[in-house]
Design an enzyme around this catalytic site. Structure first.
Site, PDB file in Angstrom:
ATOM      1  N   GLU A  36     -19.222  -7.177  -6.238  1.00 16.59           N
ATOM      2  CA  GLU A  36     -20.576  -6.913  -6.898  1.00 16.59           C
ATOM      3  C   GLU A  36     -21.598  -6.968  -5.756  1.00 16.59           C
ATOM      4  O   GLU A  36     -21.337  -7.593  -4.759  1.00 16.59           O
ATOM      5  CB  GLU A  36     -20.685  -8.156  -7.884  1.00 16.59           C
ATOM      6  CG  GLU A  36     -19.781  -7.921  -8.956  1.00 16.59           C
ATOM      7  CD  GLU A  36     -19.598  -9.499  -9.872  1.00 16.59           C
ATOM      8  OE1 GLU A  36     -19.258  -9.144 -11.005  1.00 16.59           O
ATOM      9  OE2 GLU A  36     -20.036 -10.350  -9.294  1.00 16.59           O
ATOM     10  N   VAL A  37     -22.904  -6.724  -5.985  1.00 14.49           N
ATOM     11  CA  VAL A  37     -24.173  -6.684  -5.292  1.00 14.49           C
ATOM     12  C   VAL A  37     -25.028  -7.655  -6.109  1.00 14.49           C
ATOM     13  O   VAL A  37     -25.324  -7.357  -7.098  1.00 14.49           O
ATOM     14  CB  VAL A  37     -24.496  -5.296  -5.412  1.00 14.49           C
ATOM     15  CG1 VAL A  37     -25.665  -5.264  -4.167  1.00 14.49           C
ATOM     16  CG2 VAL A  37     -23.437  -4.431  -4.538  1.00 14.49           C
ATOM     17  N   PHE A  60     -15.094  -2.648  -5.050  1.00 15.63           N
ATOM     18  CA  PHE A  60     -14.393  -3.520  -4.605  1.00 15.63           C
ATOM     19  C   PHE A  60     -15.314  -4.942  -4.805  1.00 15.63           C
ATOM     20  O   PHE A  60     -14.924  -6.039  -4.004  1.00 15.63           O
ATOM     21  CB  PHE A  60     -14.256  -3.224  -2.989  1.00 15.63           C
ATOM     22  CG  PHE A  60     -13.480  -2.128  -2.839  1.00 15.63           C
ATOM     23  CD1 PHE A  60     -12.200  -1.931  -3.277  1.00 15.63           C
ATOM     24  CD2 PHE A  60     -14.100  -0.915  -2.483  1.00 15.63           C
ATOM     25  CE1 PHE A  60     -11.484  -0.720  -3.065  1.00 15.63           C
ATOM     26  CE2 PHE A  60     -13.438   0.352  -2.331  1.00 15.63           C
ATOM     27  CZ  PHE A  60     -12.189   0.502  -2.811  1.00 15.63           C
ATOM     28  N   ASP A  75     -17.383   6.848   4.577  1.00 19.15           N
ATOM     29  CA  ASP A  75     -17.537   6.768   3.473  1.00 19.15           C
ATOM     30  C   ASP A  75     -19.027   7.092   3.101  1.00 19.15           C
ATOM     31  O   ASP A  75     -19.655   6.469   2.390  1.00 19.15           O
ATOM     32  CB  ASP A  75     -17.301   5.521   2.521  1.00 19.15           C
ATOM     33  CG  ASP A  75     -17.156   5.513   1.246  1.00 19.15           C
ATOM     34  OD1 ASP A  75     -17.007   6.527   0.369  1.00 19.15           O
ATOM     35  OD2 ASP A  75     -17.059   4.411   0.655  1.00 19.15           O
TER      36      ASP A  75
END
Length: 506
Positions: free
Chosen positions: A253-254, A251, A359
């Site tokens: 970017e990091v 979902f 999650d």
């Protein structure tokens, strides 16, 4: 969720309610805040900082702190400060005790009352025996390195942990009714400091005399990036500079980023339309209150315009999944079990707070220096737009990590997180292997309902596999708590409650 990254961290609180004070003139009883004038003297008094005219408690720096904003006060470990106000909770207003008398906000968990037990380098407070052993056995600690911690079993007593050649020895420090302390009854001390001073000079029954304090693996995380950012945690994007991409998830970017030109952070940028901003802010306000050494600290958010930024602490090695498939390939079983125990510890805290992750997977656990692991992305799955989640993953959630009651009936509980933790154990012991290899999501769901469970991986001890199978029990109520999982993994290689303790009473 895709992995997010974070920095070092840890846990020392250093909080106290009273402090050593400075001799000064008395406060005027008639006018609050004004100082009684001293008696006339032949010569003018020396110029001193105003703070020395008031009785403020003195605290000492436990760690170095570099100011992040103009409102902060920088200090070094060992520096003395007057604490002017503690009204701000996690951030105190302080004045340096040196002649410059600089003022500013400081993180309250970076200081301790001057000359208190908390201020001693060797005092680690509420540290478990297994954590003491882990820290003392790090390469930067040597023969005779030691720490003193609160007793695991007896309030008011302490334990002395000492690095021997290739192991850690533990000694009980007990307190008599007269307030004195002893390791052996033939020798008592008025204070813990006196006890340490004595055993520094001679072993006298210990495995070795005390050489020096155990070096810490990480500083504790501050509550927010600064006092203001902690109170108003919606920050402007212009305060964040994105430096380099660390990866991409389902979902967004990091990135590794820099906040305010001073502080390294991790930034998760969410793709537009991923979630309702209102629902995200509601969930994030809860997430921000969750603080534990094994949870990634949420620092701030940027939600005024898309993409949404989620700003957290930065961890050096990224996700546990990628670490296991790369640099972590050389890890031995004790390291793998220890990393799992850290995850269980963080999840045990969420369990106590009645909070569900939803999650839990190796991709959502982050790794820092010294193999420190922290749980990330807790709660985010709840606010991801359901249609987007379904389109990206082919299901409403990642089936192979999800408990059957959650996958089929959306019954998410802490017990469904326990099931997911069993999959994490599988990922770790196989160095990042994908669970249920060769099976589709539909096949996995069908087989699980027919009581299929993954077989014991090669190299996995029976004892660890038994823990996995407990996590995968069909009845959620029969699965262990994270508290139980935490101590099972912490004690995985020990035998007996008193293992490692040396009894010197005589």
């Amino acid at each position: 969720m895709g992995s997010c990254c974070s920095s070092q961290d840890g846990d020392g609180n250093g909080k106290a309610t009273a402090g050593s004070t400075v001799d000064s003139h008395e406060l005027s009883q008639s006018v609050k805040g004004k100082i009684k004038q001293p008696e006339p003297k032949p010569k003018p008094p020396p110029q001193v900082p105003p703070a020395q005219d008031v009785k403020y408690p003195i605290y000492v720096g436990k760690y170095d702190y570099d100011s992040r904003t103009d409102d902060d006060l920088s200090f070094k470990k060992g520096d003395l400060m007057y604490i002017i106000s503690t009204d701000e909770g996690d951030w105190w207003f302080a004045r340096s005790k040196d002649t410059a008398g600089k003022e500013g906000y400081i993180p309250s968990n970076y200081v301790a009352e001057y000359k208190s037990l908390d201020a001693e380098e060797w005092f680690f407070g509420q540290v478990k025996r297994v954590d003491a052993e882990k820290q003392l056995m790090m390469p930067f600690n040597n023969l005779g390195s030691f720490l003193i911690r609160d007793s695991d079993t007896t309030p008011g007593d302490f334990s002395l942990s000492v690095r021997d050649i290739d192991r850690v020895r533990h000694y009980r420090i007990k307190k008599l009714e007269n307030g004195t302390y002893f390791v052996t009854r033939r020798l008592t001390f008025q204070s813990i400091q006196e006890l340490v001073a004595y055993y520094t000079q001679q072993a006298d029954g210990l495995c070795v005399n005390l050489k020096g304090p155990c070096m810490v693996m990480e500083k504790p995380q501050t509550a927010g990036l600064s006092k203001q950012a902690n109170e108003e945690w919606e920050i402007e994007k212009k305060q964040i500079k994105l430096l380099r991409g660390l990866g991409a998830g389902q979902f967004g970017e990091v990135w590794e980023g820099l906040w305010n030109g001073t502080t390294s952070v991790a930034v998760k940028t969410l793709k537009p339309g991923t979630m309702s901003i209102e629902e995200f802010l509601e969930e994030a306000s809860i997430m921000k209150q969750l603080r534990h050494p094994k949870l990634i600290q949420l620092y701030a958010v940027c939600t005024k315009e898309e993409p949404i930024y989620i700003v957290t602490e930065l961890m050096k090695h990224g996700s546990l999944l990628e670490y296991l498939r790369g640099d972590g390939r050389s890890l031995k079983l004790p390291d793998l079990v220890d990393m799992c125990s850290q995850v269980a510890s963080g999840m045990s805290y969420l369990e106590q707070q009645n909070y569900i992750h939803r999650d839990l997977a190796a991709r959502n656990i982050l790794v820092g220096e010294h193999k420190i692991c922290k749980v990330a992305d807790f709660g985010l799955a709840r606010v991801i737009d359901e249609e987007i989640y379904e389109a990206k993953l082919g299901a409403k959630f990642p089936i192979k990590w999800t408990a059957p009651e959650a996958a089929m009936y959306s019954r998410f509980t802490i017990k469904s997180d326990v099931w997911s933790f069993g999959i994490v154990l599988y990922e770790v012991i196989t160095y990042g292997r994908f669970p249920y290899p060769g099976m589709t999501n539909a096949q996995v769901l069908e087989q699980i309902q027919q009581s299929y469970r993954m077989p014991r991986p090669m190299g996995c001890p029976e004892k660890l596999y038994a823990i996995m199978m407990d996590c995968w029990r069909e009845d959620p109520a029969s699965r262990p708590t994270f508290e139980t999982l935490s101590w099972q993994l912490e004690e995985f290689f020990t035998t007996g409650d008193d293992a490692g303790y040396k009894d010197m009473e005589r």
